[in-house]
Design an enzyme around this catalytic site. Sequence first.
Site, mmCIF file in Angstrom:
data_model
loop_
_atom_site.group_PDB
_atom_site.id
_atom_site.type_symbol
_atom_site.label_atom_id
_atom_site.label_comp_id
_atom_site.label_asym_id
_atom_site.label_seq_id
_atom_site.Cartn_x
_atom_site.Cartn_y
_atom_site.Cartn_z
ATOM 1 N N ARG A 92 0.861 -1.168 0.000
ATOM 2 C CA ARG A 92 0.000 0.000 0.000
ATOM 3 C C ARG A 92 0.906 1.229 0.000
ATOM 4 O O ARG A 92 2.096 1.136 0.274
ATOM 5 C CB ARG A 92 -0.882 -0.007 1.252
ATOM 6 C CG ARG A 92 -1.853 -1.184 1.284
ATOM 7 C CD ARG A 92 -2.818 -1.055 2.437
ATOM 8 N NE ARG A 92 -3.653 -2.244 2.564
ATOM 9 C CZ ARG A 92 -4.725 -2.503 1.812
ATOM 10 N NH1 ARG A 92 -5.105 -1.634 0.871
ATOM 11 N NH2 ARG A 92 -5.428 -3.595 1.984
ATOM 12 N N ILE B 46 2.735 4.636 1.031
ATOM 13 C CA ILE B 46 3.159 5.317 2.257
ATOM 14 C C ILE B 46 3.175 6.830 2.034
ATOM 15 O O ILE B 46 2.703 7.586 2.842
ATOM 16 C CB ILE B 46 4.536 4.812 2.723
ATOM 17 C CG1 ILE B 46 4.428 3.329 3.096
ATOM 18 C CG2 ILE B 46 5.027 5.599 3.945
ATOM 19 C CD1 ILE B 46 5.741 2.672 3.459
ATOM 20 N N ASP C 220 15.729 6.269 6.474
ATOM 21 C CA ASP C 220 15.545 5.474 5.280
ATOM 22 C C ASP C 220 16.841 4.705 5.077
ATOM 23 O O ASP C 220 17.757 5.177 4.428
ATOM 24 C CB ASP C 220 15.286 6.422 4.107
ATOM 25 C CG ASP C 220 14.484 5.738 3.024
ATOM 26 O OD1 ASP C 220 14.340 4.509 3.087
ATOM 27 O OD2 ASP C 220 14.030 6.440 2.114
ATOM 28 N N SER D 152 14.919 -5.803 2.350
ATOM 29 C CA SER D 152 13.499 -6.118 2.460
ATOM 30 C C SER D 152 12.881 -6.341 1.082
ATOM 31 O O SER D 152 12.066 -7.241 0.890
ATOM 32 C CB SER D 152 12.765 -5.049 3.268
ATOM 33 O OG SER D 152 12.198 -4.085 2.438
#
Lengths: 494, 494
Positions: free
Chosen positions: B199, B201, B260, B268
Amino acid sequence: MKFRVKDMDIATGGPQVVTLNNEDAEFLNIYHGDRINIKYRSRFTTSIVNIAQSEKAIKKNHIGMYEEVLRKLKIKNNYIVDISLDKKPDSVQYIKKKLNGFTLSDFEINEIVRDITENKLSDIEVTYFVSACHTNIMSMKETISLTKAMVTFGDVLRLKKYPVIDKHCVGGVPGNRTTPIVVSILAAAGLTVPKTSSRSITSPAGTADTMEVMTNVTLPIEKIKKVLAKTGACLVWGGSMNLAPADDRIIRVEHPLSIDSRSQLLASIMAKKASVSATHVLVDIPIGKGAKIENKKQALMLKRQFEQIGNHVGMKVKVIITNGSQPIGNGLGPALEARDILWLLKNDPKAPQDLKTRSVNMAGLILEMAGKSKKGNGRKKALDILNSGEAYKKFIDMVTEQGKKKINPEKIKPGNFSYEVKAGRSGKVKSMDNNNISKIARVAGAPNDKYAGIYLNKHVGDAVKKNEVLFTVYSNNKQRLNFSKEVKNSFIIK
Amino acid sequence: MKFRVKDMDIATGGPQVVTLNNEDAEFLNIYHGDRINIKYRSRFTTSIVNIAQSEKAIKKNHIGMYEEVLRKLKIKNNYIVDISLDKKPDSVQYIKKKLNGFTLSDFEINEIVRDITENKLSDIEVTYFVSACHTNIMSMKETISLTKAMVTFGDVLRLKKYPVIDKHCVGGVPGNRTTPIVVSILAAAGLTVPKTSSRSITSPAGTADTMEVMTNVTLPIEKIKKVLAKTGACLVWGGSMNLAPADDRIIRVEHPLSIDSRSQLLASIMAKKASVSATHVLVDIPIGKGAKIENKKQALMLKRQFEQIGNHVGMKVKVIITNGSQPIGNGLGPALEARDILWLLKNDPKAPQDLKTRSVNMAGLILEMAGKSKKGNGRKKALDILNSGEAYKKFIDMVTEQGKKKINPEKIKPGNFSYEVKAGRSGKVKSMDNNNISKIARVAGAPNDKYAGIYLNKHVGDAVKKNEVLFTVYSNNKQRLNFSKEVKNSFIIK
């Protein structure tokens, strides 16, 4: 947007926190750790958001509130509040700046310390700050800013006196309980000594733990002022005041990784001295295995740093480096140390001479610093005050004023259960392990069990015969006493 | 020691946490963040301790328990449990090691990721890990270990197929919704494409948000396998599986400081590809102001890193660097993007041509990588599949299998409220600000309000006349729509 309050019936003891339902948070684009404004009538506050995953915890359109927030808004269960997204405080940007390797200004450090003190930063944000200062070590300039900011955002004991004396020991050496003796000598010499001490974190007792056997150490600031006015000194637990409170939040996030940040340590020590209006400070850095500082090079660096900060905050600081390779005194643990101190002040032959020598040396140096004695004469003057019984009298005045408990050393009995540790061979005590000795005493229950601890019969250099008693371990809890037997042996005899 | 359970009636959604009274904690020498073992009959668990300051929260001899712990021990309010101090997991030492600048081994990273996944580390400890990797950047070797560990401690979609295709876009460019089109083309060409998406961000919609307008995207793993078996592909929300779950905990603590971390990002992404058994992966790095990657140098470095990790985990990875200086397609926001996609797949003239070109290029490259087309022929083959209607047919099969919602683009209407933004002068669109455009759409309600967003009439390079409509903003919430008017203008016309 309107939300119904659910009283979570718990205090965080830290930042203001509320909990929202997952769906509500998603709808409002709020993430874990974001801040919201909460409004009830004309009252409002800012709070950090936790997000509950299940409907069970927080229903939709409900907001879970902890004590701190309920109290701030003066509201209860089922009240309706209005919430809106708030921006992060600027201090979060400054923390990121430090994390990215930049140096922080006075203003930026001030903002961070204020927001930590006012509980405006979450544990995660404070952790980033600690982590940033751990990897990108603070400069001396930053450390001085940190010290000043810690003073600014804490209680201050304003004393219109000069000089005002304080002392500090960097710690880690069991039994090193010079403070009550030094303070008594100095106060007897007419000096002002508003001494606040800490409880133990890793050793068998801190000065506050030991003093608590003999007197009340948790005093409100007004009472402390009265004790000072009457006796010129006090010996209280620093935690009863709110000195440099940012320190507690920082230590709380340092604990999980056992991080020991040098700049935070320096700043918090010096801020606490400045907060009690100290003008002359003696710092003792014992070095040795198991002490906080293990070698001379580190000690010398720390000494310079203490002196530099002292210069910048207008305090006269003298730093001594002492031998911290073995425990000091015979009793280790609150009651056992209290007994040593009382014997020492009463000039009882049972008093440990090593503790006496150290205390008199330190008191002498301070008498010279403070102009109460000529250079080279301080030690003698301190010894005279101690031998004359004036220091003991001053000590009794103080503990009486604070709220006397046990002050007869013969009536201070260590724990009901005990065992003796004997020498496995004849020879000379070559070394003792501070860490293991502390561990034995702590496992036996010190400092929470005030009567737990160790009585040492031998020190380094002493001759021992096979089967002679090296030390006795005491506790009021048989199970704990047994556990303490499992700690590694602490004496090396050769 | 025995404690009585108090049900706190809340889930943490994270680590197992219990709360003890301040006095109990002091007596047991337990600090905030320490771990205890909790035993009830033959069941036991380890939990992190919070300390309550007031008696009100937790009475003495009581232990406050959150959902996770109650469920684990299968106990309720007022049950009596036995607690004892537990040691820290070894992973905490490895985190400290990284924080102190050392390199971590495969084994150490594995332990950290396992403990993060199993919720054994507190937020503070995970924060130290993130912070350590932020200041002492992970080596490629460490990043590869992190990738493998993330795969190990997450769900894996095992597909006995070859090749298995995946794609990824590094993101930040509004409207860049190539995925549904690329996947449809590839599946129509007979390839296996188990596509999981996230989704949004920071942009008006993520692929999962957009797909959710047309179909169900939250599917259990067994259902996903069925969709794949029937159609060769799927387009689901990655969150419905438990792929590389350590990632979520890491992102949660990164959010407060907007950290970040490059190695965490790489690991990931690649772990999620490996977890769906991907063998061939195309990565798109759009560069431009407001995109996640703003310059070519960064993009080239990232490209090399993706390729290196691919090599080490046995995936064929191709990385393309594309122009990400302006939004792609016309619709921005879930419904508006869904409409563009359907028009495009149906070869409707209203379809945005820039989105078509990009999608066909990417599909072509993958057809070549996967051996479905000769070098240089992929693009043409992809275009043929799209033009022939086979891609559309495949798309409809997929969304039907997943649980069809709206698939008629003419019936997908944007929000009820809207306003038009017009050109202040005549000229040529020189640039558009991705960040501001995203912000307008998000303030208007996207992606939670699926019908909120922007429809662009003009792109960079287009000629405009004064007062001509540049874009329209939609929302189902009048207040939000009004708020969106306050966002800075996004078009520069010269």
